[in-house]
Scaffold this motif. Structure first.
Motif, short mmCIF file in Angstrom:
data_model
loop_
_atom_site.label_atom_id
_atom_site.label_comp_id
_atom_site.label_asym_id
_atom_site.label_seq_id
_atom_site.Cartn_x
_atom_site.Cartn_y
_atom_site.Cartn_z
N ASP A 163 -19.94 35.19 63.03
CA ASP A 163 -20.68 36.43 63.28
C ASP A 163 -22.06 36.30 62.63
O ASP A 163 -22.16 36.12 61.42
CB ASP A 163 -19.90 37.60 62.69
N VAL A 164 -23.12 36.36 63.46
CA VAL A 164 -24.49 36.27 62.96
C VAL A 164 -25.12 37.65 63.07
O VAL A 164 -25.14 38.26 64.15
CB VAL A 164 -25.31 35.24 63.76
N VAL A 165 -25.63 38.15 61.95
CA VAL A 165 -26.23 39.48 61.89
C VAL A 165 -27.67 39.36 61.42
O VAL A 165 -27.95 38.69 60.42
CB VAL A 165 -25.44 40.41 60.95
N ILE A 166 -28.60 40.01 62.16
CA ILE A 166 -30.02 40.01 61.81
C ILE A 166 -30.42 41.44 61.47
O ILE A 166 -30.18 42.38 62.25
CB ILE A 166 -30.88 39.50 62.97
N THR A 167 -31.02 41.64 60.31
CA THR A 167 -31.54 42.94 59.90
C THR A 167 -32.95 42.74 59.33
O THR A 167 -33.41 41.61 59.14
CB THR A 167 -30.65 43.60 58.83
N ASN A 168 -33.63 43.86 59.06
CA ASN A 168 -34.90 43.77 58.34
C ASN A 168 -34.64 43.31 56.90
O ASN A 168 -33.60 43.62 56.31
CB ASN A 168 -35.61 45.12 58.32
N ALA A 169 -35.61 42.59 56.35
CA ALA A 169 -35.46 42.08 54.99
C ALA A 169 -35.81 43.12 53.94
O ALA A 169 -35.33 43.06 52.81
CB ALA A 169 -36.31 40.84 54.79
N VAL A 170 -36.66 44.10 54.31
CA VAL A 170 -37.09 45.11 53.34
C VAL A 170 -36.87 46.50 53.93
O VAL A 170 -36.77 46.67 55.15
CB VAL A 170 -38.58 44.92 52.98
N GLY A 171 -36.80 47.50 53.05
CA GLY A 171 -36.63 48.89 53.49
C GLY A 171 -35.26 49.11 54.10
O GLY A 171 -34.27 48.47 53.74
N ALA A 172 -35.21 50.04 55.06
CA ALA A 172 -33.95 50.30 55.75
C ALA A 172 -33.53 49.06 56.51
O ALA A 172 -34.36 48.30 57.02
CB ALA A 172 -34.13 51.48 56.72
N ARG A 173 -32.24 48.85 56.59
CA ARG A 173 -31.72 47.62 57.21
C ARG A 173 -30.81 47.92 58.39
O ARG A 173 -29.61 47.62 58.36
CB ARG A 173 -30.98 46.78 56.17
N PRO A 174 -31.34 48.52 59.43
CA PRO A 174 -30.51 48.67 60.63
C PRO A 174 -30.24 47.31 61.23
O PRO A 174 -31.04 46.36 61.09
CB PRO A 174 -31.38 49.52 61.55
N ILE A 175 -29.12 47.17 61.90
CA ILE A 175 -28.77 45.90 62.54
C ILE A 175 -29.62 45.74 63.79
O ILE A 175 -29.54 46.51 64.74
CB ILE A 175 -27.27 45.84 62.88
N LEU A 177 -29.71 42.76 65.53
CA LEU A 177 -28.98 41.87 66.45
C LEU A 177 -27.68 41.44 65.79
O LEU A 177 -27.65 41.13 64.59
CB LEU A 177 -29.80 40.63 66.80
N ARG A 178 -26.62 41.45 66.58
CA ARG A 178 -25.32 40.94 66.11
C ARG A 178 -24.72 40.11 67.23
O ARG A 178 -24.54 40.60 68.35
CB ARG A 178 -24.39 42.09 65.73
N ARG A 179 -24.43 38.85 66.94
CA ARG A 179 -23.87 37.94 67.93
C ARG A 179 -22.77 37.09 67.30
O ARG A 179 -22.89 36.67 66.15
CB ARG A 179 -24.94 37.01 68.51
N ASP A 180 -21.71 36.83 68.10
CA ASP A 180 -20.65 35.91 67.70
C ASP A 180 -20.93 34.60 68.42
O ASP A 180 -20.74 34.51 69.63
CB ASP A 180 -19.28 36.49 68.10
N ILE A 181 -21.42 33.61 67.70
CA ILE A 181 -21.84 32.37 68.36
C ILE A 181 -21.04 31.18 67.81
O ILE A 181 -20.58 31.20 66.67
CB ILE A 181 -23.35 32.12 68.18
N PRO A 182 -20.88 30.12 68.63
CA PRO A 182 -20.09 28.97 68.22
C PRO A 182 -20.92 27.95 67.45
O PRO A 182 -22.09 27.71 67.77
CB PRO A 182 -19.60 28.38 69.54
N PHE A 183 -20.32 27.38 66.43
CA PHE A 183 -20.90 26.25 65.71
C PHE A 183 -19.92 25.09 65.83
O PHE A 183 -18.77 25.20 65.37
CB PHE A 183 -21.14 26.60 64.24
N ARG A 184 -20.37 24.02 66.46
CA ARG A 184 -19.48 22.87 66.72
C ARG A 184 -19.53 21.87 65.59
O ARG A 184 -20.60 21.57 65.03
CB ARG A 184 -19.87 22.19 68.03
N ALA A 185 -18.36 21.33 65.26
CA ALA A 185 -18.24 20.38 64.16
C ALA A 185 -19.12 19.16 64.42
O ALA A 185 -19.13 18.61 65.51
CB ALA A 185 -16.79 19.95 64.00
#
Length: 321
Positions: A163-175, A177-185
């Motif tokens: 699960d990859v979640v992107i929010t603002n780094a400062v102030g209020a942190r609404p989400i 972007l949220r994505r479930d992405i694959p990472f291959r070995a």
């Protein structure tokens, strides 16, 4: 551990560029050369019947056939399937689900020999107009504050969906972007955070180590992440095309480049190319220089958002050894 050099070049037509160099730890990577007995079943014998004497009303019973010969069940009697001879699989029928068969001993089942190895991941903030971003992979903070046109170092992520979640780094942190992405070995990738009409999005760019890189040469590729940009060419001053017709979100293969100093120019893709052309067909949007070193790999990321007043295309050159 090698160094990652990021060069930033930006310019408007008829204006000079500004340059800034950053050095971050990274891993080496990237590739792609190119210039410019079944057993026989028993045979059934004819069925045997017993007949009644003339005028008798007693029904006759079927006589059991000789051993090994199946009895004929009659037209209205439902028949049961006969088990096949040993070694011959039974047909499951059209509506009967079949189960997968385990592989033979010594043959690994997927995911294969890389199972359990981590994936090497780095993130690139390529979303024009967004403040520094906070990136979480699972419950782990991958980057607390990644500014626009910034890139993290490679870090290890366990294989599987995360699960990859992107929010603002400062102030209020609404989400954002949220994505479930694959990472291959065993993979090595750059995850670019890009801008779209619907908001942020992620694209995975494979960073495959170069396996056939020639001595005395480096390798180079181009990635167009400039939103709304037209198709772009990367050319030399004499008009020679290094990469042509590169569209938004396109990643070119790597090409080998002889060592030395080069000046490259980004221009809109021309409708046609004159074979005798020895100059650039259009005024360059961006020009930049690279000192190509032996066995180094260079990824040229084109950033920005075309159509925004005052917006400048920006170029990042990531160098990995």
């Amino acid at each position: 551990m090698s160094t990652l050099q990021i060069l930033r070049a930006q310019c408007e037509p008829e204006k000079h560029m500004t340059w800034q160099a950053l050095h971050l730890p990274a891993c080496s990577y990237l590739s792609e050369p190119a210039d410019s007995a079944s057993k026989a079943l028993p045979v059934s014998a004819a069925p045997v019947y017993q007949t009644a004497a003339a005028g008798e009303n007693t029904p006759s019973l079927p006589i059991a056939p000789a051993p090994g010969i199946p009895a004929y069940p009659g037209e209205d009697t439902p028949s049961l399937p006969i088990a096949p001879a040993p070694g011959i699989p039974a047909y499951p029928g059209e509506d009967t689900p079949s189960l997968p068969i385990a592989p033979a001993p010594g043959i690994p089942a997927y995911p294969g020999p890389d199972a359990g190895r981590p994936c090497q991941v780095r993130f690139l903030h390529a979303a024009f107009g967004y403040d520094p971003l906070r990136i979480l992979v699972g419950s782990r903070v991958f980057s607390a504050s990644l500014a626009y046109a910034g890139m993290t170092e490679y870090r290890l992520v366990k294989d599987g969906f995360r699960d990859v979640v992107i929010t603002n780094a400062v102030g209020a942190r609404p989400i954002l972007l949220r994505r479930d992405i694959p990472f291959r070995a065993g993979d090595r990738i750059t995850v670019a955070i890009i801008d779209t009409d619907e908001g942020l999005e992620l694209i995975q760019i494979p960073d495959i180590p170069c396996q056939t890189q020639m001595g005395g040469c480096g390798s180079m590729r181009m990635v167009n992440l400039a939103f709304n940009s037209p198709p772009l060419d990367m050319r030399l001053y004499d008009g020679s095309i290094v990469f042509g017709d590169v569209r938004y979100r396109e990643v070119t293969p790597f090409k080998p480049v002889r060592c030395g100093d080069y000046m490259f120019y980004l221009i809109p893709t021309a409708p046609c190319t004159n074979p005798g052309l020895d100059t650039l067909p259009y005024e360059p949007l961006v020009s930049f220089g690279i000192n190509v070193r032996p066995r180094a790999t260079y990824t040229c990321y084109v950033l920005g958002r075309v159509g925004v007043p005052g917006q400048l295309l920006q170029l990042l050159v990531a160098e990995d050894e």
